[in-house]
Design a protein around this motif. Sequence first.
Motif, PDB file in Angstrom:
ATOM      1  N   VAL A  71     -16.929   4.960   5.222  1.00 54.67           N
ATOM      2  CA  VAL A  71     -15.714   4.685   5.693  1.00 54.67           C
ATOM      3  C   VAL A  71     -14.849   3.645   4.866  1.00 54.67           C
ATOM      4  CG1 VAL A  71     -13.906   4.447   7.663  1.00 54.67           C
ATOM      5  CG2 VAL A  71     -16.329   5.456   8.096  1.00 54.67           C
ATOM      6  N   ALA A  72     -13.678   4.026   4.195  1.00 53.40           N
ATOM      7  CA  ALA A  72     -12.694   3.026   3.878  1.00 53.40           C
ATOM      8  C   ALA A  72     -11.420   2.652   4.567  1.00 53.40           C
ATOM      9  CB  ALA A  72     -12.278   3.712   2.441  1.00 53.40           C
ATOM     10  N   LYS A  73     -11.698   1.464   5.007  1.00 53.34           N
ATOM     11  CA  LYS A  73     -10.483   0.928   6.018  1.00 53.34           C
ATOM     12  C   LYS A  73     -10.175  -0.308   5.716  1.00 53.34           C
ATOM     13  CE  LYS A  73     -14.733  -0.717   8.865  1.00 53.34           C
ATOM     14  NZ  LYS A  73     -15.342  -0.721  10.063  1.00 53.34           N
ATOM     15  N   ASP A  74      -9.462  -1.230   6.750  1.00 54.96           N
ATOM     16  CA  ASP A  74      -8.943  -2.317   6.683  1.00 54.96           C
ATOM     17  C   ASP A  74      -7.827  -2.233   5.305  1.00 54.96           C
ATOM     18  OD1 ASP A  74     -10.838  -3.250   8.612  1.00 54.96           O
ATOM     19  OD2 ASP A  74     -12.216  -3.848   6.994  1.00 54.96           O
ATOM     20  N   PHE A  75      -7.006  -1.633   5.674  1.00 54.74           N
ATOM     21  CA  PHE A  75      -5.766  -1.328   4.810  1.00 54.74           C
ATOM     22  C   PHE A  75      -4.996  -2.773   4.781  1.00 54.74           C
ATOM     23  CE2 PHE A  75      -7.076   2.778   4.341  1.00 54.74           C
ATOM     24  CZ  PHE A  75      -6.312   3.335   3.325  1.00 54.74           C
ATOM     25  N   THR A  76      -4.061  -2.834   3.793  1.00 53.69           N
ATOM     26  CA  THR A  76      -3.327  -4.220   3.579  1.00 53.69           C
ATOM     27  C   THR A  76      -1.988  -3.892   3.236  1.00 53.69           C
ATOM     28  OG1 THR A  76      -5.239  -5.414   2.619  1.00 53.69           O
ATOM     29  CG2 THR A  76      -2.987  -6.414   2.576  1.00 53.69           C
ATOM     30  N   SER A  77      -0.930  -4.561   3.836  1.00 52.97           N
ATOM     31  CA  SER A  77       0.508  -4.344   3.704  1.00 52.97           C
ATOM     32  C   SER A  77       0.950  -4.294   1.957  1.00 52.97           C
ATOM     33  CB  SER A  77       1.451  -5.123   4.302  1.00 52.97           C
ATOM     34  OG  SER A  77       2.736  -4.880   3.926  1.00 52.97           O
ATOM     35  N   PHE A  78       1.650  -3.489   1.575  1.00 55.51           N
ATOM     36  CA  PHE A  78       1.973  -3.539   0.139  1.00 55.51           C
ATOM     37  C   PHE A  78       3.633  -3.823   0.241  1.00 55.51           C
ATOM     38  CE2 PHE A  78       4.221  -0.892  -3.301  1.00 55.51           C
ATOM     39  CZ  PHE A  78       3.802  -1.756  -4.325  1.00 55.51           C
TER      40      PHE A  78
END
Length: 803
Positions: A54-61
Amino acid sequence: MSFNFKAFFVLLFSVSIYSQEITISKKILDAKFASETITIDGELNESIWETAQVAKDFTSFEPKNGTPIPEELRSEIKVAYDNDAVYIGAILYDNEPSKILKEITERDNFGTSDLFGVFINGYNDGQQDFMFYVTAANGQADCNFTSQDGEDYSWNAIWNSKVKITDYGWVVEMKIPYAALRFPSTDIQTWGINFFREVRRNRQKYTWNYIDNKIGAFSQQAGILTGIKKITPPTRLFLIPYASSYLNSNKEETTFTQKGGLDIKYGINDAFTLDAILVPDFGQTKFDNVVLNLGPFEQQFNENRPFFTEGTDLFNKGNLLYSRRIGAGPEFYPNLADNEIIDKFPSTVNLLNAIKISGRNNEGLGIGFLNAITKKTTVNIRNTDDGTSREAVVSPLTNYNVTVFDQRFNQNSSVTFINTNVTRDGSFRDANVSGLLFDLNTKANTYNLSGKITASSVYDIENKSGINSSIYLAETSGKIRYSLGADYVSKDFDNNDLGINFLTNYYDIFSSASYRILNPTKYFNTFRVNLNSYMEFNNTSNYIQDNNFNININSNTKKNHYFGLGFNARPFESYDYYEARINDRYLILPEYYGSWFSVSTNYNYKFALDVNIDYTKLNEPGREDYSLFVSPRYRFSDKLSLIYSISPNIQKNNIGWVDYLSSSDEIIMARRDRNTINNTLTGKYSISSQMNFSLSVRHYLSYAENNKFFTLQENGRLLENLAYNANKNSNFNTWNLDLSYSWWFAPGSQATVLYRNNASDFNRVINKSYGSNLNNVFADNLNHTFSVSIRYFIDYNQAKNWL
């Protein structure tokens, strides 16, 4: 490109600009091989999705760059692959699923909709991303992104996707065939990858691998995809046959024509692709927005033909290609005797065929080759005295060619060689242009040095050669950025056989400085101030040809409304060497100052409004320009929307060329009032993301009324001419309407039904009544076209199973 040559530029740039290296953190995701068939239905119910990483932990652009995504909007992405394609499964959580925006639009139009995207770089070189987007309304968009040229949405690939709205958010499932990507032929693949999400209702954008907006590089900040190994991609051969029918009718005749042809896409190897069109058909391309052109230069039109817009980033290097030259109107006009006339002069030249080869290998070398051939075109010249006729060639059989070599290195720099060539059959004019370009960035992407030198040669009655060169230096990171550049263009530079260039015989210097916020403040999500200066001089006289200084402010508020304003000035008189239409003659232009203001309300609302106001005052009595642009838009539902715009423009006491008297060698100029109004209406009704109706209507009216005539003196000043009284007024209005239905009935396959009508009217009698002009353009001169076209996408790998 030799190694030593490349090393020279790297060394040059390393010596010129030094910056501290910045380490970019890169997440790693492992793709899992799928031994089972994955059905693209938005369900994620195959067993592979249960075990994939799983790819997770997105960050605000933006706007809050660098902050973690809220838990209620968490995003979980998984990647699988087989020998045919790479698969993406995305669960996009939303604690308010009823607020997910999902306007239905045609392909490559995001509309007002939540968005998910995957960016893939098969060479992991930070230079080029293939971007695939899916909207919450199940729409698709794709583009080719490069650091130098940005996003190119004219590029289209064949891929599948499906969206499901759930009670916990929405789910995306994608299948991207290897044919839509480029990657090296190795057993173990390492790709650059990033995932993107936009929550449209609050304009929040997030990425999986953090993208630092202080760094002026987007594609270099991707994560890494591993795990793809020992794949055997299928043969990349696609056939796209088409058939179309046209019914054309006007007051003189009704004609019916049928056309058929074939587009071919073939993967020569993993890196390079051949595109070819045999018996092309561009009858359904968008109409051109023709204007009343009173200036010394031709009007430049957008390219609307898919073959010349798709995947052309290599061919656009150096701005040497203006593809509308290919198949445009005839280049030559025959000499006529006083008693001769041409029965009918063609508006276009038929394109016989065209091919292009493009791609990039795992060493970063991009190669582009484009070749097109146009048909010999003749006209019938009739003698009005005795009725005899003769034939004259207005466009010979012509070959157009573009060749490009683009070497990338250090992940964010490149050196390019490009050549354009036009060869015409017989004794007609030939032309050749070659250019060397460089685009160099420091490893930390904080500084850029770019430039070019281009040489042209024209082989005609008198052969001539010229050069066009430029140099540009910019600081590209942080809140404060600046740039400085210069150009030199010789008098005989001419790339207009396959390119477009208006100005020659000048040198200039320009600079800019800007300040921007990198994170939201109390009142603004974005805020930017730009200061720009430009000075241009004639090579021969060193007179100022042009000058401009301006300051602009652009901002987005916390409620996502745009506001902008600016001030500009030409503080020095300028010497215009083009308006006079005679070599080495010039018209002196006065100083001016002006300002503009623009507002665009948040498109998330059903009703939105765009307004732009522009005013310019020139340093002559009563000479000023006003312009206004007003465009309301309303989204009736997720399926139906309309956009109307009106843009009046008033020029009072404008000065311009009207005539040349060869008998007395006089250049006649006029002081004139010019009024223009442009009305457009566009709309769409989308049954689904694959089935759309679209409407485009435009009425353009412009008239120029001459009030006083002058003789242009040798010193560039005007002397009133009381003897000249010819009627050189202009009254032009034109109408276009397109109503189309488009159905993507299978991946890559499209059926289109189009009704079009158009008309134009030009005369020397000024008519200031808008209603009367509109009636005139409709009076017995409307051209009607009804057409049906079907294009069917055939994948060789599927077709061979049919047999």
